[in-house]
Design an enzyme around this catalytic site. Structure first.
Site, PDB file in Angstrom:
ATOM      1  N   ASN A 175       2.776   6.794  -2.172  1.00  0.00           N
ATOM      2  CA  ASN A 175       3.615   6.319  -1.067  1.00  0.00           C
ATOM      3  C   ASN A 175       4.675   5.590  -2.136  1.00  0.00           C
ATOM      4  O   ASN A 175       4.685   4.482  -2.585  1.00  0.00           O
ATOM      5  CB  ASN A 175       3.061   5.216  -0.336  1.00  0.00           C
ATOM      6  CG  ASN A 175       4.217   4.478   0.578  1.00  0.00           C
ATOM      7  OD1 ASN A 175       5.159   4.914   0.780  1.00  0.00           O
ATOM      8  ND2 ASN A 175       3.660   3.421   1.400  1.00  0.00           N
ATOM      9  N   LYS A 209       7.341   4.351  -1.207  1.00  0.00           N
ATOM     10  CA  LYS A 209       8.307   3.468  -0.705  1.00  0.00           C
ATOM     11  C   LYS A 209      10.053   3.625  -1.048  1.00  0.00           C
ATOM     12  O   LYS A 209      10.380   4.791  -1.145  1.00  0.00           O
ATOM     13  CB  LYS A 209       7.869   2.019  -1.088  1.00  0.00           C
ATOM     14  CG  LYS A 209       6.284   1.852  -0.962  1.00  0.00           C
ATOM     15  CD  LYS A 209       5.976   0.515  -0.943  1.00  0.00           C
ATOM     16  CE  LYS A 209       4.279   0.631  -0.891  1.00  0.00           C
ATOM     17  NZ  LYS A 209       3.536  -0.769  -0.675  1.00  0.00           N
ATOM     18  N   GLU A 236       4.409  -2.570   6.128  1.00  0.00           N
ATOM     19  CA  GLU A 236       5.737  -3.016   5.811  1.00  0.00           C
ATOM     20  C   GLU A 236       6.563  -2.404   6.864  1.00  0.00           C
ATOM     21  O   GLU A 236       7.476  -3.302   7.450  1.00  0.00           O
ATOM     22  CB  GLU A 236       6.137  -2.075   4.600  1.00  0.00           C
ATOM     23  CG  GLU A 236       5.590  -2.785   3.318  1.00  0.00           C
ATOM     24  CD  GLU A 236       5.377  -2.145   2.124  1.00  0.00           C
ATOM     25  OE1 GLU A 236       5.975  -0.952   2.068  1.00  0.00           O
ATOM     26  OE2 GLU A 236       4.658  -2.511   1.365  1.00  0.00           O
ATOM     27  N   GLU A 285      -5.473  -0.451   4.772  1.00  0.00           N
ATOM     28  CA  GLU A 285      -4.657  -1.212   3.955  1.00  0.00           C
ATOM     29  C   GLU A 285      -4.748  -2.693   4.311  1.00  0.00           C
ATOM     30  O   GLU A 285      -3.917  -3.341   4.893  1.00  0.00           O
ATOM     31  CB  GLU A 285      -3.349  -0.470   3.944  1.00  0.00           C
ATOM     32  CG  GLU A 285      -3.288   0.725   3.512  1.00  0.00           C
ATOM     33  CD  GLU A 285      -2.019   1.273   2.875  1.00  0.00           C
ATOM     34  OE1 GLU A 285      -2.184   1.535   1.639  1.00  0.00           O
ATOM     35  OE2 GLU A 285      -0.850   0.829   3.378  1.00  0.00           O
ATOM     36  N   GLY A 304       0.537  -4.458  -2.938  1.00  0.00           N
ATOM     37  CA  GLY A 304       1.392  -4.799  -4.046  1.00  0.00           C
ATOM     38  C   GLY A 304       1.097  -6.294  -4.674  1.00  0.00           C
ATOM     39  O   GLY A 304       2.067  -6.879  -5.227  1.00  0.00           O
ATOM     40  N   SER A 306      -3.335  -2.089  -3.925  1.00  0.00           N
ATOM     41  CA  SER A 306      -3.471  -2.475  -5.343  1.00  0.00           C
ATOM     42  C   SER A 306      -4.560  -1.470  -6.058  1.00  0.00           C
ATOM     43  O   SER A 306      -5.285  -1.875  -6.953  1.00  0.00           O
ATOM     44  CB  SER A 306      -3.948  -3.662  -5.674  1.00  0.00           C
ATOM     45  OG  SER A 306      -2.690  -4.611  -5.221  1.00  0.00           O
TER      46      SER A 306
HETATM   47  P1  PGA Z   1       0.018  -0.844  -3.653  1.00  0.00           P
HETATM   48  O1  PGA Z   1       0.695  -0.167  -2.148  1.00  0.00           O
HETATM   49  O2  PGA Z   1      -0.806   0.352  -4.257  1.00  0.00           O
HETATM   50  O3  PGA Z   1       1.506  -1.179  -4.433  1.00  0.00           O
HETATM   51  O4  PGA Z   1      -0.573  -2.007  -3.093  1.00  0.00           O
HETATM   52  C1  PGA Z   1      -0.236   0.347  -1.295  1.00  0.00           C
HETATM   53  C2  PGA Z   1       0.531   0.835  -0.244  1.00  0.00           C
HETATM   54  O5  PGA Z   1       1.325  -0.059   0.291  1.00  0.00           O
HETATM   55  O6  PGA Z   1       0.386   1.810   0.507  1.00  0.00           O
END
Ligand code: PGA
Length: 249
Positions: free
Chosen positions: A9, A11, A96, A166, A172, A212
């Site tokens: 992803n 983003k 998000e 998640e 993040g 993460s």
């Molecule tokens: P991250 O994001 O791997 O940066 O924690 C995961 C996600 O939001 O799908």
């Protein structure tokens, strides 16, 4: 048999030149696992990404879509538009979107319906906040998020659904759920789906973990019996890291 999936992803990262550069790097990587590989660039780069990966084993997917088929929704993108640029899978319900764009379970149910009506596969995300986990409400929260957005669906609809757990506190942040916490929740999710539908359906749905995931922890997380892959944010922005995760099965 459920599929193993690793989806990146991206983003709101990567303009057109950066998208093309990252795809060039991704094409150099060698896949040694059976995982299905997907990347989700931003809307403006979907078509270029699709064209660039036409002959490759990487599916280009979208990060979001609107539920309406068309009309006066300034700034929005519908299922038909995604399909017209080669996209057949969409991420819905990312935390998000829920947190910054007020996406509720009801709205997400409409988006889910619209995607399925257009034969678009869904990676449906959900997860609890840190407070929910500290307050020991995480199982209830997850059960509610799944029921409210998905339990009106028919059994047949589930062939086009992938689930992604998640935990919001792990996205993040550098903090991951431990492999045991991920397994515990994934097993609970499968049981919840089995109770509503049936064992066969629950066994066949892929459940991804997100939050993460990095090259250093992917193997242990993916080794858990109810974890079928990952939705990857930060680590998906680097081709070598992303493929280290893809190959962690
Ligand atoms: P991250 O994001 O791997 O940066 O924690 C995961 C996600 O939001 O799908």
């Amino acid at each position: 048999m459920r599929s193993q999936i690793v989806a990146g992803n991206w983003k709101m990262n990567n303009d057109l030149a950066q998208t093309e550069a990252l795809i060039t790097e991704l094409k150099k990587q060698v896949k040694t696992s059976d995982a299905e590989v997907m990347i989700a660039p931003t809307f403006t780069n979907l078509y270029n990404a699709f064209e660039a990966l036409r002959l490759d084993d990487i599916e280009v997917i979208a990060q979001n879509m609107h539920y309406a088929s068309n009309g006066a929704y300034t700034g929005e993108i519908n299922a038909g538009m995604l399909k017209s640029v080669g996209v057949n899978t969409v991420i819905l319900g990312h935390s998000e979107r829920r947190a910054y764009f007020n996406e509720t379970d009801d709205l997400l149910a409409k988006k889910v319906n619209a995607a399925l009506e257009n034969d678009i596969r869904i990676i449906f995300c959900f997860g609890e906040e840190l407070d929910d986990r500290k307050g020991d409400r995480h199982f209830d929260i997850i059960e509610g998020q799944i029921k409210n957005a998905l339990f009106h669906l028919s059994e047949a609809n589930w062939t086009n659904l992938v689930l992604a757990y998640e935990p919001v506190w792990a996205i993040g942040t550098g903090e991951t759920a431990s492999p045991e916490q991920a397994q515990e929740m994934h097993a609970f999710i499968r049981e919840t789906v089995e109770e509503k539908y049936n064992r066969g359906l629950a066994q066949n749905v892929s459940i991804l973990y997100g939050g993460s995931v990095k090259p250093g922890n992917a193997k242990e997380i993916f080794s858990k019996p109810d974890v079928d892959g990952g939705l990857i944010g930060g680590a998906a922005l680097d081709a070598e890291n992303f493929y280290a995760i893809v190959n962690a099965f």
